[in-house]
Design a protein around this motif. Structure first.
Motif, PDB file in Angstrom:
ATOM      1  N   GLN A 101       0.671  -1.567   0.066  1.00 37.51           N
ATOM      2  CA  GLN A 101       0.115   0.450  -0.097  1.00 37.51           C
ATOM      3  C   GLN A 101       0.574   1.019   0.170  1.00 37.51           C
ATOM      4  O   GLN A 101       0.196   2.234  -1.082  1.00 37.51           O
ATOM      5  N   HIS A 102       1.872   1.411   1.003  1.00 32.37           N
ATOM      6  CA  HIS A 102       2.854   2.388   1.081  1.00 32.37           C
ATOM      7  C   HIS A 102       3.289   2.639  -0.311  1.00 32.37           C
ATOM      8  O   HIS A 102       3.523   3.489  -1.147  1.00 32.37           O
ATOM      9  N   ASN A 103       4.300   1.370  -1.224  1.00 31.38           N
ATOM     10  CA  ASN A 103       4.524   1.283  -2.427  1.00 31.38           C
ATOM     11  C   ASN A 103       3.861   2.098  -3.663  1.00 31.38           C
ATOM     12  O   ASN A 103       3.933   3.207  -4.647  1.00 31.38           O
ATOM     13  N   ALA A 104       2.219   1.393  -3.833  1.00 36.72           N
ATOM     14  CA  ALA A 104       1.811   2.226  -4.667  1.00 36.72           C
ATOM     15  C   ALA A 104       0.896   3.481  -4.707  1.00 36.72           C
ATOM     16  O   ALA A 104       1.231   4.442  -5.199  1.00 36.72           O
ATOM     17  N   ARG A 105       0.845   4.219  -3.012  1.00 40.05           N
ATOM     18  CA  ARG A 105       0.860   5.622  -3.106  1.00 40.05           C
ATOM     19  C   ARG A 105       2.432   6.750  -2.915  1.00 40.05           C
ATOM     20  O   ARG A 105       1.676   7.412  -3.709  1.00 40.05           O
ATOM     21  N   ILE A 106       3.027   5.618  -2.872  1.00 37.95           N
ATOM     22  CA  ILE A 106       4.261   6.754  -3.417  1.00 37.95           C
ATOM     23  C   ILE A 106       4.772   7.287  -4.302  1.00 37.95           C
ATOM     24  O   ILE A 106       4.568   8.177  -5.332  1.00 37.95           O
ATOM     25  N   GLU A 107       4.311   6.305  -5.868  1.00 34.90           N
ATOM     26  CA  GLU A 107       4.047   5.763  -6.923  1.00 34.90           C
ATOM     27  C   GLU A 107       3.508   6.606  -7.496  1.00 34.90           C
ATOM     28  O   GLU A 107       4.034   7.774  -8.391  1.00 34.90           O
ATOM     29  N   ARG A 108       2.420   6.673  -6.685  1.00 38.24           N
ATOM     30  CA  ARG A 108       1.136   7.724  -7.832  1.00 38.24           C
ATOM     31  C   ARG A 108       1.497   8.809  -7.592  1.00 38.24           C
ATOM     32  O   ARG A 108       1.246   9.843  -8.230  1.00 38.24           O
ATOM     33  N   LEU A 109       1.558   9.503  -6.325  1.00 34.84           N
ATOM     34  CA  LEU A 109       2.421  11.180  -5.424  1.00 34.84           C
ATOM     35  C   LEU A 109       3.525  11.034  -6.335  1.00 34.84           C
ATOM     36  O   LEU A 109       3.340  12.597  -6.721  1.00 34.84           O
ATOM     37  N   VAL A 110       4.682  10.526  -6.367  1.00 31.78           N
ATOM     38  CA  VAL A 110       5.583  10.970  -6.814  1.00 31.78           C
ATOM     39  C   VAL A 110       4.540  10.776  -8.452  1.00 31.78           C
ATOM     40  O   VAL A 110       5.639  12.385  -9.395  1.00 31.78           O
ATOM     41  N   SER A 111       4.388  10.385  -9.405  1.00 34.86           N
ATOM     42  CA  SER A 111       3.818  10.920 -11.024  1.00 34.86           C
ATOM     43  C   SER A 111       2.862  11.543 -10.594  1.00 34.86           C
ATOM     44  O   SER A 111       3.346  12.733 -12.432  1.00 34.86           O
ATOM     45  N   ALA A 112       2.884  12.453 -10.304  1.00 32.90           N
ATOM     46  CA  ALA A 112       1.833  13.287  -9.888  1.00 32.90           C
ATOM     47  C   ALA A 112       2.267  14.922  -9.644  1.00 32.90           C
ATOM     48  O   ALA A 112       2.047  15.972 -10.119  1.00 32.90           O
ATOM     49  N   LEU A 113       3.695  14.450  -9.229  1.00 34.34           N
ATOM     50  CA  LEU A 113       3.958  15.531  -8.306  1.00 34.34           C
ATOM     51  C   LEU A 113       5.711  16.254  -9.530  1.00 34.34           C
ATOM     52  O   LEU A 113       5.920  17.829  -8.970  1.00 34.34           O
ATOM     53  N   VAL A 114       5.697  15.221 -10.493  1.00 35.81           N
ATOM     54  CA  VAL A 114       7.368  15.357 -11.146  1.00 35.81           C
ATOM     55  C   VAL A 114       7.089  14.882 -12.187  1.00 35.81           C
ATOM     56  O   VAL A 114       6.218  14.000 -12.731  1.00 35.81           O
ATOM     57  N   ASP A 115       7.503  15.823 -13.582  1.00 36.87           N
ATOM     58  CA  ASP A 115       7.476  15.214 -14.885  1.00 36.87           C
ATOM     59  C   ASP A 115       9.060  14.901 -15.095  1.00 36.87           C
ATOM     60  O   ASP A 115      10.230  15.099 -14.713  1.00 36.87           O
ATOM     61  N   ALA A 116       8.698  13.815 -15.813  1.00 31.63           N
ATOM     62  CA  ALA A 116      10.532  12.952 -15.762  1.00 31.63           C
ATOM     63  C   ALA A 116      10.846  13.533 -17.507  1.00 31.63           C
ATOM     64  O   ALA A 116       9.437  14.093 -18.125  1.00 31.63           O
TER      65      ALA A 116
END
Length: 203
Positions: free
Chosen positions: A188-203
Motif C-alpha cells: 500500500q505504501h509503495n502504491a501511494r508513493i508511486e502515484r504521488l511521485v507521478s503527480a508531483l514530478v515530470d520526467a
C-alpha cells in the motif's frame, strides 16, 4: 585510559538506546520503566542514570538517533544512482521513504513519540526539530535528483519533501492500525508513493 572509558560509555549508551527502542515499541512510553530498559540492555539503574537524566531524556536521544539513521539510509541510496543511466524515480522514492520490512517496533515507536510530543513541550520541540531536519535533508535530495536527471518539479522541493514524509508516515501507521500484514503495508505504501511521485514530478 580516558579513551577506553569513553568507548565503553558510548557502547553502554548505544545498548540502552537499542533496548529502549524495543521496549517503547512493545509496551509504549508510559508503561515502559527504567528497570525494563535496563533489564533488556543488561545494565543497572546506575548505568542508565550515568548516561541519561531521565526516561524522557533517553527518548530525546532516541529521536535524534532514529532521524540520523533514516537520513543516512536515504543519502546512501542516492549515492547508488547512475547519473548517466535511466532512473525509475517512483521505485527509488518508495525505497528511500519506506520502512524496513517488518519494522513494527519502529512504526509503533514513531506513533508513541508523536503522542508524547503533543503532551510534553520539550519532546514536542525535539520532535519538530527532528521533522525539520528530515524535511531539509529530503529537500536537498529531491533537488539533487531533479537536477541530475533533468526533472521538472510541479511544486517547490521543500513542499514535495514534506508531502512525501506525511504520506509515508500516515500510510504506514494506518496500515498497522488496520491490522494489515507487513507485506500489505509495504504494498500500500509503495502504491501511494508511486502515484504521488507521478503527480508531483515530470520526467
Amino acid at each position: 585510559m580516558t579513551q577506553i572509558l569513553s568507548k565503553r560509555r558510548e557502547q553502554t549508551r548505544a545498548r540502552l538506546l537499542d533496548a529502549a527502542h524495543e521496549v517503547f515499541g512493545e509496551v509504549g512510553m508510559d508503561a515502559a520503566s527504567v528497570e525494563m530498559i535496563c533489564e533488556r540492555a543488561g545494565f543497572t539503574r546506575g548505568a542508565f542514570y550515568s548516561n541519561f537524566e531521565s526516561k524522557e531524556d533517553l527518548l530525546l536521544a532516541l529521536i535524534t538517533q532514529l532521524a540520523r539513521q533514516k537520513l543516512d539510509e536515504i543519502a546512501a541510496r542516492v549515492d547508488t544512482l547512475d547519473p548517466d543511466g535511466p532512473v525509475d524515480l517512483p521505485a527509488f522514492v518508495r525505497r528511500a521513504m519506506g520502512p524496513p520490512d517488518g519494522d513494527r517496533i519502529g512504526l509503533q515507536l514513531g506513533s508513541e513519540i508523536r503522542s508524547q510530543a503533543l503532551r510534553d513541550a520539550r519532546l514536542g520541540a525535539a520532535y519538530l526539530a527532528w521533522q525539520t531536519e528530515m524535511s531539509a535533508r529530503i529537500t536537498g535530495i529531491v533537488t539533487h535528483v531533479a537536477s541530475v536527471f533533468d526533472l521538472r518539479l510541479r511544486l517547490p522541493a521543500e513542499e514535495i519533501a514534506q508531502v512525501l514524509i506525511d504520506v509515508s508516515d500516515e500510510t504506514c501507521v494506518r496500515g498497522v492500525l488496520e491490522g494489515r500484514t507487513d507485506a500489505e503495508v509495504n504494498a500500500q505504501h509503495n502504491a501511494r508513493i508511486e502515484r504521488l511521485v507521478s503527480a508531483l514530478v515530470d520526467a
